[in-house]
Scaffold this motif. Structure first.
Motif, PDB file in Angstrom:
ATOM      1  N   LEU A 109       0.826  -1.213   0.000  1.00  0.00           N
ATOM      2  CA  LEU A 109       0.000   0.000   0.000  1.00  0.00           C
ATOM      3  C   LEU A 109       0.857   1.258   0.000  1.00  0.00           C
ATOM      4  O   LEU A 109       1.971   1.248   0.523  1.00  0.00           O
ATOM      5  CB  LEU A 109      -0.899   0.016   1.240  1.00  0.00           C
ATOM      6  CG  LEU A 109      -2.132  -0.869   1.215  1.00  0.00           C
ATOM      7  CD1 LEU A 109      -3.029  -0.537   2.403  1.00  0.00           C
ATOM      8  CD2 LEU A 109      -2.923  -0.743  -0.086  1.00  0.00           C
ATOM      9  N   GLN A 110       0.311   2.316  -0.566  1.00  0.00           N
ATOM     10  CA  GLN A 110       1.030   3.584  -0.578  1.00  0.00           C
ATOM     11  C   GLN A 110       1.400   3.992   0.843  1.00  0.00           C
ATOM     12  O   GLN A 110       0.607   3.864   1.767  1.00  0.00           O
ATOM     13  CB  GLN A 110       0.139   4.669  -1.194  1.00  0.00           C
ATOM     14  CG  GLN A 110       0.783   6.045  -1.101  1.00  0.00           C
ATOM     15  CD  GLN A 110       0.300   6.958  -2.191  1.00  0.00           C
ATOM     16  OE1 GLN A 110       0.189   6.562  -3.349  1.00  0.00           O
ATOM     17  NE2 GLN A 110       0.000   8.183  -1.838  1.00  0.00           N
ATOM     18  N   GLY A 111       2.620   4.446   1.006  1.00  0.00           N
ATOM     19  CA  GLY A 111       3.070   4.888   2.318  1.00  0.00           C
ATOM     20  C   GLY A 111       3.791   3.802   3.091  1.00  0.00           C
ATOM     21  O   GLY A 111       4.437   4.057   4.110  1.00  0.00           O
ATOM     22  N   ALA A 112       3.703   2.561   2.610  1.00  0.00           N
ATOM     23  CA  ALA A 112       4.357   1.449   3.312  1.00  0.00           C
ATOM     24  C   ALA A 112       5.877   1.560   3.230  1.00  0.00           C
ATOM     25  O   ALA A 112       6.593   1.014   4.076  1.00  0.00           O
ATOM     26  CB  ALA A 112       3.912   0.111   2.717  1.00  0.00           C
ATOM     27  N   LYS A 114       7.414   1.410  -0.126  1.00  0.00           N
ATOM     28  CA  LYS A 114       7.739   0.563  -1.284  1.00  0.00           C
ATOM     29  C   LYS A 114       8.859   1.163  -2.143  1.00  0.00           C
ATOM     30  O   LYS A 114       9.842   0.489  -2.428  1.00  0.00           O
ATOM     31  CB  LYS A 114       6.467   0.377  -2.114  1.00  0.00           C
ATOM     32  CG  LYS A 114       6.493  -0.824  -2.994  1.00  0.00           C
ATOM     33  CD  LYS A 114       5.134  -1.190  -3.550  1.00  0.00           C
ATOM     34  CE  LYS A 114       4.020  -0.221  -3.299  1.00  0.00           C
ATOM     35  NZ  LYS A 114       4.101   1.029  -4.035  1.00  0.00           N
ATOM     36  N   THR A 115       8.665   2.420  -2.542  1.00  0.00           N
ATOM     37  CA  THR A 115       9.653   3.051  -3.425  1.00  0.00           C
ATOM     38  C   THR A 115      11.008   3.169  -2.719  1.00  0.00           C
ATOM     39  O   THR A 115      12.049   2.873  -3.306  1.00  0.00           O
ATOM     40  CB  THR A 115       9.136   4.439  -3.884  1.00  0.00           C
ATOM     41  OG1 THR A 115       7.877   4.228  -4.527  1.00  0.00           O
ATOM     42  CG2 THR A 115      10.082   5.091  -4.857  1.00  0.00           C
ATOM     43  N   ARG A 141       0.524   7.666  -8.894  1.00  0.00           N
ATOM     44  CA  ARG A 141       0.971   8.723  -7.980  1.00  0.00           C
ATOM     45  C   ARG A 141       1.904   9.682  -8.715  1.00  0.00           C
ATOM     46  O   ARG A 141       2.950   9.262  -9.227  1.00  0.00           O
ATOM     47  CB  ARG A 141       1.692   8.100  -6.779  1.00  0.00           C
ATOM     48  CG  ARG A 141       2.241   9.127  -5.809  1.00  0.00           C
ATOM     49  CD  ARG A 141       2.566   8.499  -4.468  1.00  0.00           C
ATOM     50  NE  ARG A 141       3.667   7.546  -4.536  1.00  0.00           N
ATOM     51  CZ  ARG A 141       4.899   7.820  -4.152  1.00  0.00           C
ATOM     52  NH1 ARG A 141       5.218   9.024  -3.725  1.00  0.00           N
ATOM     53  NH2 ARG A 141       5.832   6.890  -4.217  1.00  0.00           N
ATOM     54  N   THR A 248       8.942  -2.808   6.799  1.00  0.00           N
ATOM     55  CA  THR A 248       9.602  -1.505   6.919  1.00  0.00           C
ATOM     56  C   THR A 248       9.297  -0.851   8.266  1.00  0.00           C
ATOM     57  O   THR A 248       8.431  -1.314   9.009  1.00  0.00           O
ATOM     58  CB  THR A 248       9.101  -0.549   5.817  1.00  0.00           C
ATOM     59  OG1 THR A 248       7.692  -0.371   6.001  1.00  0.00           O
ATOM     60  CG2 THR A 248       9.367  -1.093   4.426  1.00  0.00           C
ATOM     61  N   LYS A 249      10.029   0.200   8.542  1.00  0.00           N
ATOM     62  CA  LYS A 249       9.825   1.059   9.723  1.00  0.00           C
ATOM     63  C   LYS A 249      10.006   0.285  11.029  1.00  0.00           C
ATOM     64  O   LYS A 249       9.308   0.537  12.010  1.00  0.00           O
ATOM     65  CB  LYS A 249       8.454   1.761   9.658  1.00  0.00           C
ATOM     66  CG  LYS A 249       8.259   2.438   8.287  1.00  0.00           C
ATOM     67  CD  LYS A 249       7.051   3.303   8.219  1.00  0.00           C
ATOM     68  CE  LYS A 249       6.763   3.687   6.767  1.00  0.00           C
ATOM     69  NZ  LYS A 249       5.571   4.450   6.569  1.00  0.00           N
ATOM     70  N   ASP A 251      12.342   0.654  12.792  1.00  0.00           N
ATOM     71  CA  ASP A 251      12.950   1.606  13.715  1.00  0.00           C
ATOM     72  C   ASP A 251      11.866   2.437  14.407  1.00  0.00           C
ATOM     73  O   ASP A 251      12.157   3.228  15.284  1.00  0.00           O
ATOM     74  CB  ASP A 251      13.890   2.547  12.943  1.00  0.00           C
ATOM     75  CG  ASP A 251      13.189   3.178  11.735  1.00  0.00           C
ATOM     76  OD1 ASP A 251      12.534   2.432  10.971  1.00  0.00           O
ATOM     77  OD2 ASP A 251      13.299   4.398  11.562  1.00  0.00           O
ATOM     78  N   GLY A 274      13.380  -2.943   7.049  1.00  0.00           N
ATOM     79  CA  GLY A 274      13.781  -1.552   6.860  1.00  0.00           C
ATOM     80  C   GLY A 274      13.935  -0.911   8.224  1.00  0.00           C
ATOM     81  O   GLY A 274      13.062  -1.027   9.077  1.00  0.00           O
ATOM     82  N   GLU A 277      15.163   5.754   7.030  1.00  0.00           N
ATOM     83  CA  GLU A 277      14.774   6.354   5.749  1.00  0.00           C
ATOM     84  C   GLU A 277      15.898   6.354   4.720  1.00  0.00           C
ATOM     85  O   GLU A 277      15.674   6.650   3.555  1.00  0.00           O
ATOM     86  CB  GLU A 277      14.298   7.787   5.997  1.00  0.00           C
ATOM     87  CG  GLU A 277      13.085   7.847   6.898  1.00  0.00           C
ATOM     88  CD  GLU A 277      12.388   9.192   6.863  1.00  0.00           C
ATOM     89  OE1 GLU A 277      12.015   9.635   5.767  1.00  0.00           O
ATOM     90  OE2 GLU A 277      12.248   9.794   7.938  1.00  0.00           O
TER      91      GLU A 277
END
Ligand code: GDP
Length: 296
Positions: A109-112, A114-115, A141, A248-249, A251, A274, A277
């Protein structure tokens, strides 16, 4: 680390065994109760928590243990093993092969993240000497291509995308074909994470999958989303063949248990986490060292 709190609570519960004068069924039940409460508070799915409790009780049969055995050690090991099982589906992830094109399609999902993760993943393999490239198939997007391009340029990784082509499957196919014929080994395809409707997002994912026939579909999941992780992971898994997961995240704070549930729901292994950033904030994941670190 997201799961520190949970780890501290579980270690605390196990430490109570050291101070207990005798370890009997009542002591074990009290410890299991504390551990299960900690897991539930951290958003691990209730079904998984119940299964974990039952499994430990089955493994640690206090009545049948011979006198003199270290019951605390046996219980601690059973708890450790069961927590490992939560994040270990027992499936080996796809491993890329040298000298051929290995196509990774990233979904989530967007914001996860991914990019960002596509960039980190590319950087990881590039540093190890693989011929690596990035393809942006997110036409939904605005700015997605620029973001990927920026990461790619910074790490000197070739990239492919379009400001004008509106069909993401077409771009993905063009990019993959181009890089394949140029002898690239790791081809990473970033896809859209949002649509006006969820159904359209999943349709698009399938179209891209059909166009490029990836070796591995990587599901990028935000570790901080708590209870929502379970449903989200199931939805992606039922739409496409999720082969592995990047969480991800890690941290960030709290709610890490939800992500564990998400992993369990897909039955797919976590390959990386992850931890920030920046491009180098990506760690290879292995179950036992991860759980050891979590339990401190
Ligand atoms: P996408 O919409 O899924 O492609 O998400 P992005 O890659 O644009 O990331 C969304 C936000 O999450 C950005 O602000 C990223 O910097 C951030 N992000 C991505 N991965 C991590 C991570 O592992 N840790 C932290 N703290 N932030 C992350």
């Amino acid at each position: 680390m997201v799961l520190n709190d949970l780890g501290r609570k579980i270690s605390g519960a196990l430490n109570n065994l050291t101070s207990a004068p005798v370890i009997d069924t009542a002591t074990l039940d009290a410890v299991l109760k504390d551990i299960c409460r900690a897991l539930l508070e951290s958003d691990v799915n209730v079904r998984l928590v119940q299964a974990l409790r039952q499994n430990i009780k089955k493994i640690v049969n206090l009545e049948e243990l011979a006198g003199g055995v270290n019951k605390r050690k046996i219980i601690s090991k059973a708890v450790f093993d069961e927590i490992c099982r939560l994040v270990d589906p027992g499936v080996e992830p796809f491993t890329p092969k040298r000298g051929r094109a290995n196509i990774f399609m990233f979904v989530g999902l967007q914001g996860a993240g991914k990019t960002t993760t596509c960039g980190k993943f590319a950087n990881f393999y590039q540093k190890k000497g693989w011929k690596t490239c990035l393809v942006c198939a997110d036409t939904f997007r605005a700015g997605a291509f620029d973001q990927l391009k920026q990461n790619a340029t910074r790490s000197k990784i070739p990239f492919y995308g379009s400001y004008t082509e509106a069909d993401p499957a077409q771009i993905a196919l063009e990019g993959v074909e181009k890089f394949k014929s140029d002898g690239f080994e790791i081809i990473i395809v970033d896809t859209s994470g949002r649509h006006k409707q969820e159904g359209a997002l999943f349709e698009e994912m399938k179209e891209i999958r059909n166009a490029i026939n990836p070796d591995e579909i990587v599901f990028v999941m935000d570790a901080t989303i708590g209870q929502a992780a379970d449903g989200q992971a199931r939805a992606f898994k039922s739409a496409v063949e999720v082969g592995s997961i990047v969480m991800t995240k890690m941290d960030g704070h709290a709610k890490g248990g939800g992500a564990i549930s998400g992993v369990a729901a897909t039955g797919s292994p976590i390959t990386f986490i992850g931890t920030g950033e920046h491009m180098h904030d990506l760690e290879k994941f292995s179950v036992r060292p991860f759980v050891s670190k979590m339990l401190g």
